[in-house]
Structure formats: C-alpha cells, structure tokens
Write an enzyme that holds these catalytic residues in place. Sequence first.
Site, PDB file in Angstrom:
ATOM      1  N   ASP A 250     -11.151 -10.070 -10.247  1.00 42.37           N
ATOM      2  CA  ASP A 250     -12.589  -9.979  -9.999  1.00 42.37           C
ATOM      3  C   ASP A 250     -13.401 -10.387 -11.217  1.00 42.37           C
ATOM      4  OD1 ASP A 250     -12.084  -9.144  -7.450  1.00 42.37           O
ATOM      5  OD2 ASP A 250     -12.362  -7.015  -7.858  1.00 42.37           O
TER       6      ASP A 250
ATOM      7  N   LYS B 193      -1.279  -0.637  -0.961  1.00 36.65           N
ATOM      8  CA  LYS B 193      -1.440   0.824  -0.978  1.00 36.65           C
ATOM      9  C   LYS B 193      -2.749   1.148  -1.706  1.00 36.65           C
ATOM     10  CE  LYS B 193      -0.212   5.277  -1.043  1.00 36.65           C
ATOM     11  NZ  LYS B 193      -1.232   5.844  -1.948  1.00 36.65           N
TER      12      LYS B 193
ATOM     13  N   SER C 192      -0.514   0.151  -5.727  1.00 35.64           N
ATOM     14  CA  SER C 192      -1.359   1.214  -6.258  1.00 35.64           C
ATOM     15  C   SER C 192      -1.999   0.809  -7.588  1.00 35.64           C
ATOM     16  CB  SER C 192      -0.520   2.488  -6.390  1.00 35.64           C
ATOM     17  OG  SER C 192      -1.340   3.609  -6.564  1.00 35.64           O
TER      18      SER C 192
END
Length: 697
Positions: free
Chosen positions: A481, A495, A470
């Site tokens: 990224d 998740k 999460s």
Amino acid sequence: MIFIRKSVYTLLALFLASSQAWGERRVLPLDELEPTQQHRQSTMIILKVIDKYHYKKAKLDDEMSGQLLDRYLDSLDPNRSFFTAKDIEGISLYQDKLDNYLLNARLEPAFAIFRIYRKRVDEAVETALKLVDTGFDFSIDEVYQFDREDAPWAQTRTELEDIWRKRVKNDFLNLRLTGKEDDEIRKTLKERYEGLQRRISQFDSNDIYQAFINAYTLSLEPHTSYMSPSTSENFDISMRLSLEGIGAVLRMDDEFTVVQKTVAGGPAKFSGDVHAGDRIVGVGQGLEGDILDIIGWRLQDVVEKIRGPKGTVVRLRILPKDAGSGGKTQLVTLVRNKIKLEEQAAKSSVIDGLEGMGKLRIGVIEVPTFYRDFAAEGRGDENFRSTTRDVRKLITELKKTGVDGVVIDLRQNGGGSLSEATELTGIFIDTGPVVQIKDAFGKVEVERDPDTSIAYDGPLAVLVDRNSASASEIFAGAIQDYQRGIVIGEPTFGKGTVQTLVDLGRFVPSNEDDLGRLRLTMAQFFRINGGSTQHRGVVPDILFPMAGYSAKHGERSLDNALPWAQIKAARYATKGVNAVSHLLDRHKGRISKDAGFQMLLEQEKRIQEIEDRTEITLLESQRKLEWDQREKARMDHKNRFRIASGMESIKTDRDREDHDDEADKVESEAASQIQLNETARILADSIHLQAPRAVMR
C-alpha cells in the site's frame, strides 16, 4: 514441537484432548449419553457471548438450523460411510428446529443423532470384520470411491455394505502392495476397525456436546470454536510442552493425520523428508520398534505417539502428498529435538552471481514467524529477542557487505505478534498507519508506526506464498500500500480475522464448575487502503505461475469464511516505487525457459490431478501399474530437478538403505531457492531500470 489444528470436517479432530488417556476410558452405555446441566448453562452463555461480541452478526434461525445440522452430520460421518438415506430422512425432521432447541438450551437432538451414529458404526465395523476374513478377488475390474464427501447417502443397508466391502478391499490391497502377508494384513485391519469402534464407543457427553456446539460455531465462520474443560486443560499443557518433538503442525482429514506445515528449526523441516500435505499412516518408536498403523486414530493419540523426549528416535510411515490415495509409502526417521527460538529467528544471506544480475548483490532476510519474547521483556530484560530487533541487526550487517537491495522472505510464515508486524513495517517507512482493526461494534482502531527512523530505504521486495498468513499479510499489505517495495509470489492465505479466548466461567462467578472456553472471532484486519486481508489475502504485484493452483488453499477454501470487505482508507503517503509493468516481460521470459520453474509447475499440476481424483481401481494389476507409473514419474521429476540443481540422479526412493538425509535436505532447499533466485532477479531488474542511486544508506 507439535501444534494441533482442528479440521472442520472430522469429529475425531474436534476432540483434541482429554484429561484421561483415551485408552483408559470405558465404553459408555447408550443410555448414559445425555446432556448435563453444565452443557445447558454453557450453551446459554455461548449464545449470549456470540450475539454480543462475535464480529459476524448472524441470526440463529431456520436457515442457520439447517446449516448446523449439515455440519454436525459432516463432523460425524464426513465420508458418508455410516448413515443411510433413511437415517438422514428421519434426522432431517430437525432441519428447521435446531435453532429453537438451542435458543432454549435443549440439546437432546444432538445426543439422539449421536446414538444413531454409534449404532451405525457398530454395524459397519461388524461388517468390516467379517469381510476381512472372507478374502478378495483382486482380478475383478471395479473401482472404489474413496472420497464420498459429495456423494449421495446410501439408499439401503445393502448399498452401504457394498461401500464397506470396497473400502475393506481397498485397505487390504494397499497393505498387500507394500509386501505384507495376508495374515499380517488381516491382523492390522482388524485392529484398525476395532480401534475405530472402541474410540467412538468411548465418547462421553462432553465430547458429544463439544462436537454439536462446534457444528453451530463453525456455521458462523471457521475460527470460532468451543473447547470443553478437559480440552482446555490439555490445550494449555500442550502449549507448555510444545517446544519438544518433531516440529510439525498436524490436522485431521477424514481418517488421516495430515501434516499442515513443518516448523522452522524442527527435525521434520530440517530432514527435508516431511512436507505439507503428507499423510502420516504409521508411527514407530526407536530404530527397530514396530510401526503402528494409526489410520483412523484420534489426533491427540497420534500426537502422543509422535511427541517424546529430546534425543529419542521416532519413525513415521508417510504417504506423500504427490503419491495420492493408495500410493507408495515412505519411512522417515527423525530424532526428536527441542526447537530453540534461535532456530526460528530471522536469518540473512546474500544472492550474487546469478545470470542477468550483473554485479548486483541482493540481501535476503528470511522471517519464519513474527516472534517477541514477552517473558523476557516483562522481566525488564533490555536485550529481549524480537523479529524487528533481529531484522534491524541483519540489515546493518547486510549494509556492511554492500548489498544493492533486500528481499524479505515470508514464505510459510503463519503470523505471530501483531506488534511485531507493525514495528517491522516501521523500519522501512518513516511513520504512519500500518493496519486497521474493526471490532464487532464497528469501532475502527489504527495501529501506527510512531518511529520516524528508517533502518533501510533502499530497493525492497517481499516474497510470499499461499501459507503466508495473518501478521505476514499485514506486513506485506502495508509495504504494498505504501508502494515501498514489490510484493512477489502467490496470493497469501487470507486470514484476516482476530480471535480471543473467552473463559465461560467468568460469566457465572458463583459457579465452581469449569464450563470450558470459547475461541471467539471478535475483529477483522483491514489494510490502510481500506481493503481487508480476509479471504483474498494479499495479491502480489508479480504473480508466480504456481499462483493458479492456490485457489483451493487458505481461507478461501474454508466453508463460511468471512468475505472480503472494505472500509474507509487511512491517511498515508505512498512512496511510488513498486510499479511493475516494466518488469513483467523480463520475468515471464525468464521463467518460460527456467527448468526449475517448469518442474515446480509440473509438480503442482500432478498434485492437483491427484487431489481431484475421487476413485481408485481395485484391480490389482492395474493398481500396480498405476503405482509404478506414478513412482516413475515422481522419480523422473525428482531427478530432472536434482540434475538441474547440480546434484546426482538417484534410482530409488526415500526408503532405500543408502538414503542420504543431507541430500534430501539440499534438494528441499534447492526447490525453495528457485523462487528466491527469481525474486532476486526481479529486484535486480527494478534496480537496473531505476535512476542511479546510492547502494544502501
């Protein structure tokens, strides 16, 4: 603290609680098990809410009807030990009809199936009780299939009775190998089977409705579920009382209570004796209280035995994950305690002096959870605690010590506050998007870091494992990224969905009845590169070798989990600092010679072999031999690890009288340190191979 999580495979786990103590319930006549008007009303609301607001647009049709029926049968009889093939043949008449029943809020099939189930439980327990008294010949070479999840249904009553004969024989042999006398074994097993029968006979209409409607919601995806009024009430109570206990997340798996994870700062974690995957088979109060056999107990009943006031003692009889079915149990003594926020807060340390690192010093910040004291913030307390605030302070302290790089350790971090994941990312980048959220209507919102200030712009690594989930995945994905740092470890949990609690009563304002709540999946997280964290998780730039054993873990292991998906990428500028090709050869060369890593791999392989087994011998001599061999292998592995970590070898297991709690804690921490040390070495390699730069600014 004991949080309760629901297993999608076991009926007993669906009933997290009841407003009435289980032991005080009465046995209900079969003719009282009928759906109520409230159930019909709840069904209509649930269907409308799911149709309009659920993230996954799934049609309730004949195909869904078949999935619903299969899941309901799995919840009732996950190990295929009660129904016969003839029962299933009759029940299969509903295969393509349950959708029509549900759409019309007709629930009669669910109750009809349950009544058959209860009769079969009564018959099975009657058989088991007779078998307990007959005695067994343990010199016969035969096997018991303890995992029947994928086995065919028994064709006849005779075949089913033979399955139970082997089950009772196996249960008897397990207790016999622990040194119990036959009379004591018979007493324990009778209480176990009678307890199973009693609990099933006490299920009321609300319990049955909850199980059935959850068979539908779980046919959509794993995180949408219904809580009846009594379950909702007890859930709230559990959350208010959750700060005192042993610090473990528990779930049901068939008839076993399984430790899903231990909580930072809790007695279970601190002891070093309790680990994820361990099965709790007995609970005792105090230093001398009897150990109650809790196999087959309802999850909430187990929780009530384990939970207790601060300072009191609870003893757990545990079947370790690496012992396998029928393995040797261990007795663990814990002192219940209150889990303080400070003990779950971020912590720092420094790694230096490792071979190959030269004079570099690597700072480590362990983040067990993404926390924020919303209550203190709401009161206007300017000094409220939060992950980001604490990490910022730790970075300042690490800078003063002159560290050359920082590792953010997110292993076992199951998530927490979304705002904290966003803000924590922000202290490592100047400004920009962090995560995208797409709702059920296709609308995409972007959570951004608006703060241009940076707490740390030096060399950075993020360490994750299969239990990082999460909010952890949002942070790790954003760092990856932006190419702000190197992500190292195992693929994360996966998740990537967002849930909200819906009070069903709000849709019927004039209705005074409590209709329960629906936990609804209403959105999905997407990384700024457009890819989802759902299902795949975050795949590290450098994978540890244990990653190969994580495929059966996390979201990807759950039935009906939403698949990975992609949307348009957000606009952001990369930093270009996480190229890893030049680091891989050094990393692989090191771990190929690292005794610690080799032992971790050996342990993963042994656990996987145990988990893949579905049968066990009922020949006592062979069972004892396998038990001894497994224990020897486990102790050999433990001692090789202890010696490699600078500790003395031991001869006996955790049940020995001279058991050293502190030694087990050190051993557990040393296992964790193996991966952390290699992460520090990888970051050190990256620093050495980069152009010279200032230490930390």
